[in-house]
Write a protein that holds these residues in place. Structure first.
Motif, PDB file in Angstrom:
ATOM      1  N   SER A  99       0.846  -1.200   0.000  1.00 44.20           N
ATOM      2  CA  SER A  99       0.000   0.000   0.000  1.00 44.20           C
ATOM      3  C   SER A  99       0.869   1.232   0.000  1.00 44.20           C
ATOM      4  O   SER A  99       1.870   1.303   0.732  1.00 44.20           O
ATOM      5  N   TYR A 154       2.304   0.352   8.821  1.00 45.05           N
ATOM      6  CA  TYR A 154       2.549   1.428   7.870  1.00 45.05           C
ATOM      7  C   TYR A 154       3.470   2.463   8.504  1.00 45.05           C
ATOM      8  O   TYR A 154       3.549   2.602   9.732  1.00 45.05           O
ATOM      9  N   THR A 172      -3.207   0.017  -3.464  1.00 43.49           N
ATOM     10  CA  THR A 172      -2.919  -1.109  -2.591  1.00 43.49           C
ATOM     11  C   THR A 172      -3.198  -2.411  -3.325  1.00 43.49           C
ATOM     12  O   THR A 172      -4.084  -2.459  -4.196  1.00 43.49           O
ATOM     13  N   SER A 193      -0.888  -5.716  10.158  1.00 50.54           N
ATOM     14  CA  SER A 193      -0.367  -4.841   9.110  1.00 50.54           C
ATOM     15  C   SER A 193       0.392  -3.675   9.734  1.00 50.54           C
ATOM     16  O   SER A 193       0.168  -3.314  10.892  1.00 50.54           O
TER      17      SER A 193
END
Length: 699
Positions: free
Chosen positions: A188, A692, A213, A690
């Motif tokens: 992403s 980021y 993504t 996940s």
């Protein structure tokens, strides 16, 4: 001893009174600041004008941009899970979000109205925001205002279970330029730019975001084709196989203001989108979705038109299209006993255009009254439909309702009369009246009624009454009653050439009556507690009958409680949380209505440390989701997730860095697939753990 006891009691009372006085003083100061600058303690969508949240005649929540940054939310859905009494579930249709409020669930979640700057985002075909959604970024959102409970007396159709208003940022909220970039799991990546400033006498705010993504690819063990294989003795299913949640995104907006005039324009493109587990609940590796949403909104606000009279005027447009450039693979090669050797394909494309006009007048000439009158007209046009497919349905005989291939199983465009829906148009005129009456010290009665007249199914009138009592400076009590409706969608009214769901032009709106009681208690200068109790009765629920025809055949009743606590433990540490309990019963079967959690616990903690670093953590526990009548599967499994976010303070050079992990312990999160559960028996798998990393620059 007795004297000592009396002294102790007196001291205790003195401490309590001082604490109450400090809480009250803090509340008064907070209200004044909120009205001046706007924050989580102020809301505008309850009555149409800004007012302190705790005095608003509704059960409501406000989430600010600062809240969203602290919780590490990058998408609207992540932020809304923090609302008491709301759970964000998913649909099998491209994993579109379902905003479940107080246990009210349906296939398309048309009972929750979503506004953007007060303008409905509702599309006509499904009656929701559109099934091709693919997220809403939060960088350009100033605040979210959420009403739990009916809002049709002010907002009309679909303000049924609740109302969500997305308020975008203005020039004042985006001073200067901001550049941002983010990358994370599932490959992403996002980049955006925001600007707020002056262009001559114009206040200008601009926003542009580009993202992409590949999405998570959790495995579905069995799907609808698995069931067909068992019936036909074939092995065509692609399960076990992954869901597809990839997409490309482009978002843009422009906000221009001069004095009391404001023009907003927005653009949302989602392209090359995967369709989750497949729109027919059979895995689809080839289908691709595309949607465009273009909006404009012109408003002229707070205009003095006569003594004691002020008015607001607005006009808005919405252009929306849903297309499938690569037709959906509804079933894989070999489906239906080999009748479709290359697969069964379809592409139901549609185009909509909406125009909305409204005017609101406020009269303040009566002592202790605030009278609000409104009227409007909407022209809602689903002006084009197109269906490409390689099948039709057998219309009669023992195999009626089964698909049959076109010659050579070729994908062709069908005439409109033979497609899924012909173009349709809806016109709506409405008017409403509302009075806020401060009939005694510390008592306010808000009463309103709205009548909506639809061109396709007639009229409906919906009232609300709210009594608000400032029992003490630190305690406010509310008693609320409201009635609301959901308009039948076009798929329910006009669907054709589909044996599994046929439209019924004689449908009436769904209805709901809700009774609520609420307390807002400023327990200490650093602690706020909110409690709400509710019960509702839904009627004329639109469901498919045994003849696969939409009918007003259902009813449901529900009750529950929500408690919310916010504690500013210190200047650098804040804890907030809520617990929601609900039970909803399908009255026809006497069983649980299904799908929505009975128990929802959300706890969030934010702490600021040396150097301006902010560490946030949040726990989300979803439990007690039952199956609907006719679904014999075990209850949907509970889950608990932990998210953590670390954010730097803004450096002297203007940089800010954020790192976040969601679902830290990789819980197996699943949202319910529909009854009877034969299509995707193991439910819809959600994203695993996940990460980021995000950086922003503001000079």
């Amino acid at each position: 001893m007795r004297h000592s006891t009396c002294v102790s009691q007196a001291l205790a009372w003195a401490v309590a009174l001082q604490a109450g006085s400090l809480a009250a003083q803090s509340m008064v100061e907070e209200d004044e600041l909120s009205m001046a600058f706007g924050d989580r303690s102020t809301i505008s969508i309850v009555t149409g004008r800004p007012q302190p949240l705790r005095r608003a005649p509704a059960v409501a929540t406000v989430i600010t941009a600062a809240d969203m940054a602290a919780m590490g939310a990058v998408d609207l859905d992540e932020a809304l899970e923090a609302v008491p009494g709301m759970h964000v579930s998913r649909s099998v249709q491209a994993y579109a979000p379902q905003y479940l409020i107080r246990g009210i669930h349906s296939d398309f979640n048309a009972q929750t109205l979503v506004l953007q700057n007060g303008v409905p985002m509702t599309t006509l075909f499904f009656g929701n925001r559109g099934n091709v959604w693919y997220g809403q970024p939060v960088e350009n959102i100033a605040r979210l205002e959420v009403i739990r409970g009916p809002g049709s007396a002010l907002y009309g159709a679909d303000a049924y279970a609740g109302v969500i208003n997305i308020v975008t940022k203005t020039a004042a909220e985006t001073p200067g330029i901001e550049l941002g970039a983010r990358a994370g799991s599932f490959r992403s990546r996002d980049g955006w730019m925001q600007y707020g400033g002056k262009l001559g006498e114009l206040d200008v705010a601009a926003y542009l975001r580009v993202g992409r993504t590949e999405g998570w690819r959790r495995t579905v063990a069995a799907d609808a084709q698995t069931l067909l294989d068992s019936l036909f003795g074939t092995r065509a299913s692609l399960a076990p196989g992954p869901v597809n949640t990839f997409y490309d995104a482009l978002d843009g907006s422009l906000d221009l203001a001069r004095g009391k005039l404001r023009l907003r324009a927005g653009y949302k493109l989602r392209d090359n989108g995967g369709v989750g587990p497949g729109v027919a609940s059979a895995l689809d590796p080839v289908g691709r979705a595309r949607t465009v949403r273009a909006t404009t909104d012109l408003s002229w606000s707070d205009v003095e038109i006569a003594k004691h009279w002020r008015a607001d005027f607005s006009a808005s447009t919405l252009y929306h299209t849903q297309q499938f450039p690569q037709p959906l693979q509804l079933f894989p090669p070999g489906a239906f006993g080999g009748a479709f050797p290359n697969g069964m394909f379809g592409a139901p494309n549609l185009w909509e255009r909406h125009v909305r006009l409204s005017a609101v007048a406020t009269y303040a000439g009566f002592i202790h009254h605030q009278l609000r009158l409104g009227a409007g007209h909407d022209d809602l046009d689903l002006y084009r439909t197109q269906e490409l497919k390689n099948f039709s349905f057998i219309s009669s005989g023992p195999f009626a309702g089964l698909p049959t291939p076109t010659p050579g199983a070729a994908v062709i465009e069908f005439p409109v009369a033979d497609s899924f829906l012909a173009p349709q148009r809806r016109r709506l005129s409405y008017f409403y009246a509302q009075d806020e009456w401060s009939f005694a010290r510390d008592w306010t009665l808000t009463a309103g009624v709205r009548h909506d007249q639809f061109s396709d199914f007639g009229g409906t009138t919906n009232p609300r009454v709210a009594l608000v009592w400032d029992a003490r400076l630190d305690l406010t009590a509310k008693l609320l009653y409201g009635r609301a409706f959901r308009a039948p969608s076009f798929i329910e009214l006009y669907s054709i050439n589909n044996p599994v769901n046929r439209g019924n032009p004689n449908l009436r709106p769904e209805t709901i009556e809700t009774l609520e009681a609420a307390l807002a208690w400023h327990a200490r200068p650093d602690t706020r507690v909110n409690l709400s109790l509710f019960r509702y009765d839904m009627g004329q629920i639109i469901r498919l009958s045994e003849a696969s025809l939409f009918n007003n055949t259902g009813s449901q009743r529900g009750r529950g409680a929500e408690v919310e606590v916010n504690w500013d433990a210190s200047r650098a540490w804040r804890i907030a949380g809520h617990y929601a309990l609900q039970r909803s019963i399908d009255t026809a079967s006497g069983r649980d209505a299904g799908h929505a959690p009975h128990h929802h616990l959300f706890i969030r903690s934010d702490g600021r440390f040396a150097g301006g670093w902010l560490l946030g953590a949040q726990v989300n526990h979803v439990a007690g989701r039952r199956r609907a009548a006719g679904d014999a599967r075990p209850a949907i499994r509970d889950y608990t997730t932990l998210d953590m976010t670390l954010r730097s303070g803004r450096s002297s050079l203007g940089w800010e860095v954020t790192a976040s992990v969601r679902n830290l312990f990789n819980a197996d999160v699943r949202e319910p697939s529909l009854a009877p559960g034969l299509s995707i028996p193991n439910d819809l798998p959600m994203a695993p753990r996940s990460f980021y990393l995000q950086t922003m620059y503001r000079p």
